[in-house]
Design an enzyme around this catalytic site. Structure first.
Site, PDB file in Angstrom:
ATOM      1  N   ASP A  13      -8.207   4.364  -5.988  1.00 30.39           N
ATOM      2  CA  ASP A  13      -7.384   5.564  -5.813  1.00 30.39           C
ATOM      3  C   ASP A  13      -6.109   5.462  -6.653  1.00 30.39           C
ATOM      4  OD1 ASP A  13      -6.090   3.671  -4.279  1.00 30.39           O
ATOM      5  OD2 ASP A  13      -5.876   4.936  -2.500  1.00 30.39           O
ATOM      6  N   SER A  14      -5.957   4.339  -7.377  1.00 26.36           N
ATOM      7  CA  SER A  14      -4.898   4.256  -8.390  1.00 26.36           C
ATOM      8  C   SER A  14      -5.055   5.385  -9.399  1.00 26.36           C
ATOM      9  CB  SER A  14      -4.939   2.901  -9.103  1.00 26.36           C
ATOM     10  OG  SER A  14      -6.232   2.611  -9.578  1.00 26.36           O
ATOM     11  N   ASP A  24     -12.841   3.577  -3.580  1.00 26.68           N
ATOM     12  CA  ASP A  24     -11.773   3.587  -2.568  1.00 26.68           C
ATOM     13  C   ASP A  24     -11.918   4.767  -1.614  1.00 26.68           C
ATOM     14  OD1 ASP A  24      -9.991   1.461  -2.696  1.00 26.68           O
ATOM     15  OD2 ASP A  24      -8.845   2.330  -4.349  1.00 26.68           O
ATOM     16  N   LYS A  65     -13.928   0.547  -0.379  1.00 33.05           N
ATOM     17  CA  LYS A  65     -12.747  -0.297  -0.175  1.00 33.05           C
ATOM     18  C   LYS A  65     -11.747   0.444   0.711  1.00 33.05           C
ATOM     19  CE  LYS A  65      -9.631  -1.345  -3.523  1.00 33.05           C
ATOM     20  NZ  LYS A  65      -8.384  -0.787  -2.916  1.00 33.05           N
ATOM     21  N   GLU A  70      -7.825  -0.139   2.870  1.00 35.41           N
ATOM     22  CA  GLU A  70      -6.598  -0.942   2.892  1.00 35.41           C
ATOM     23  C   GLU A  70      -6.127  -1.159   4.322  1.00 35.41           C
ATOM     24  OE1 GLU A  70      -3.556   0.938   0.540  1.00 35.41           O
ATOM     25  OE2 GLU A  70      -4.818   1.046  -1.241  1.00 35.41           O
ATOM     26  N   GLU A 128      -3.525  -8.209  -3.150  1.00 34.48           N
ATOM     27  CA  GLU A 128      -2.628  -7.623  -4.161  1.00 34.48           C
ATOM     28  C   GLU A 128      -1.186  -8.083  -3.938  1.00 34.48           C
ATOM     29  OE1 GLU A 128      -3.174  -3.447  -4.812  1.00 34.48           O
ATOM     30  OE2 GLU A 128      -1.375  -3.270  -6.049  1.00 34.48           O
TER      31      GLU A 128
HETATM   32  O1  KIV Z   1      -6.711   1.553  -6.535  1.00 35.76           O
HETATM   33  C1  KIV Z   1      -6.849   0.532  -7.217  1.00 35.76           C
HETATM   34  O2  KIV Z   1      -7.099   0.555  -8.424  1.00 35.76           O
HETATM   35  C2  KIV Z   1      -6.722  -0.748  -6.531  1.00 35.76           C
HETATM   36  C3  KIV Z   1      -6.606  -1.968  -7.367  1.00 35.76           C
HETATM   37  C4  KIV Z   1      -5.288  -2.026  -8.015  1.00 35.76           C
HETATM   38  C5  KIV Z   1      -6.934  -3.199  -6.611  1.00 35.76           C
HETATM   39  O3  KIV Z   1      -6.696  -0.791  -5.335  1.00 35.76           O
END
Ligand code: KIV
Length: 271
Positions: free
Chosen positions: A53-54, A92, A120, A122, A189
Site C-alpha cells: 500500500d506504499s 497489502d 499482508k 500490519e 520495518e
Molecule cells: O507497503 C509497502 O510497500 C510495505 C513495504 C515497505 C514493506 O509495506
C-alpha cells in the site's frame, strides 16, 4: 559460488521460502506495482514481490498509506499478477480493511481473487485471531511489525521502533504470538538490527527486513527507492540505479547484494 541473477524457473511457494530460511539462503523481495516491473522481477529471480500500500505514496502522490482503498490495491495486484507468473505475490490489505477478523476475511478474499498468493497485514498480538481466521481458511498471511506505516499518526511520524527495551520486548512478543497463530512470513520495518536478528532466530516463519539490518532471512525495498525516484529517500534505502545506469542492472545489483549479504551495510542500518 557468487549468485548470478537468473529468471525464476518455477513458481515460488511459501514452502520454498521456509526451506530457504532453514538452509540459511537469503531471498529477495521487491515492493512494486505494475506489470512491466513485475515481469522484470521474475526475470531477475526475485522470489517474492509485494504489492504494497506504499503505492499510495509512490504512485498516487498521497502523504501516507492511509487513503489507499481496496479498489486501488486490487487494480495493482491484478496488474502485477498479469506480469509475473513465478514470484510469490503478496498484496497489502489497506488501512481499516481488517479491523475485525470478519472484515479481514472479506477483503483478503478479494485480494487473493485479484491474483495474490498471500495477504499482508500490519499489527501485533491483536491480529492473532485474524491470522487464525485467514490461515484456517487457506489464506496465507504475512505479518508486519516495527514501523507499521498505517499507524504513522500513533507513532508521531515515520520513526524507528524498538530502540527501548519495553518496545523491543513488545515487538518480540508480538512476533512470537503471530508465529504461533500461523503467520507465514513477517516483515520487520525500521527496527534496530539486533532486535531483528533476535526475532529472526526466535520465530519459525521467515523474516523480511526493511531498515532492519542484515540479520533477517530476506530483504525488501520499494522499487522507487531502488531506482532513485524518491525525493527524500529513507536512510535504509539504496539507489542501485546510480551505480548501474539502467533498470535491469539496478534490480540485478540489488538481488546480488541481498544474496551475498553486501546489502544492507552499516550505512543503511539502524542500531
Ligand atoms: O507497503 C509497502 O510497500 C510495505 C513495504 C515497505 C514493506 O509495506
Amino acid at each position: 559460488m557468487p549468485y548470478a541473477p537468473a529468471a525464476l524457473e518455477k513458481p515460488v511457494t511459501i514452502n520454498r521460502l521456509h526451506k530457504m530460511k532453514m538452509d540459511g539462503e537469503k531471498f529477495i523481495t521487491v515492493a512494486l506495482y505494475d506489470a512491466p516491473m513485475a515481469a522484470m522481477a521474475q526475470k531477475t529471480g526475485v522470489e517474492a514481490v509485494l504489492v504494497g500500500d506504499s503505492l499510495g505514496m509512490t504512485v498516487l502522490g498521497y502523504d501516507s498509506t492511509i487513503p489507499v482503498t481496496m479498489e486501488q490495491m486490487i487494480y495493482h495486484v491484478e496488474a502485477v499478477a498479469r506480469g509475473n507468473k513465478k514470484s510469490l505475490i503478496m498484496g497489502d490489505l489497506p488501512f481499516m480493511t481488517y479491523a475485525t477478523p470478519e472484515q479481514a476475511l472479506t477483503n483478503a478474499t478479494r485480494i487473493m481473487q485479484a491474483g495474490a498468493h498471500m495477504v499482508k497485514i500490519e499489527g501485533g498480538a491483536w491480529l492473532v485471531e485474524t491470522v487464525k481466521m485467514l490461515t484456517d481458511r487457506g489464506i496465507p498471511v504475512c505479518a508486519h511489525l516495527g514501523l507499521t506505516p498505517q499507524s504513522v499518526h500513533k507513532f508521531g511520524g515515520f520513526r524507528v521502533q524498538g530502540r527501548d527495551e519495553a518496545r523491543a520486548g513488545e515487538i518480540l512478543d508480538d512476533a512470537a504470538q503471530l508465529d504461533e497463530a500461523g503467520a507465514g512470513l513477517l516483515v520487520l520495518e525500521c527496527v534496530p538490527a539486533g532486535l531483528a536478528r533476535r526475532i529472526t532466530q526466535a520465530v519459525s516463519m521467515p523474516t523480511i527486513g526493511i531498515g532492519a539490518g542484515d540479520g533477517t532471512d530476506a530483504q525488501v525495498l520499494v522499487i522507487n527507492d531502488i531506482l532513485g525516484l524518491t525525493e527524500q529517500p529513507p536512510k535504509f534505502s539504496k539507489n542501485f540505479l546510480q551505480e548501474t545506469g539502467n533498470i535491469p542492472g539496478a534490480l540485478s545489483k540489488y538481488a546480488e547484494d541481498v544474496k551475498s549479504g553486501a546489502f544492507p551495510d552499516e550505512a543503511h542500518t539502524f542500531s
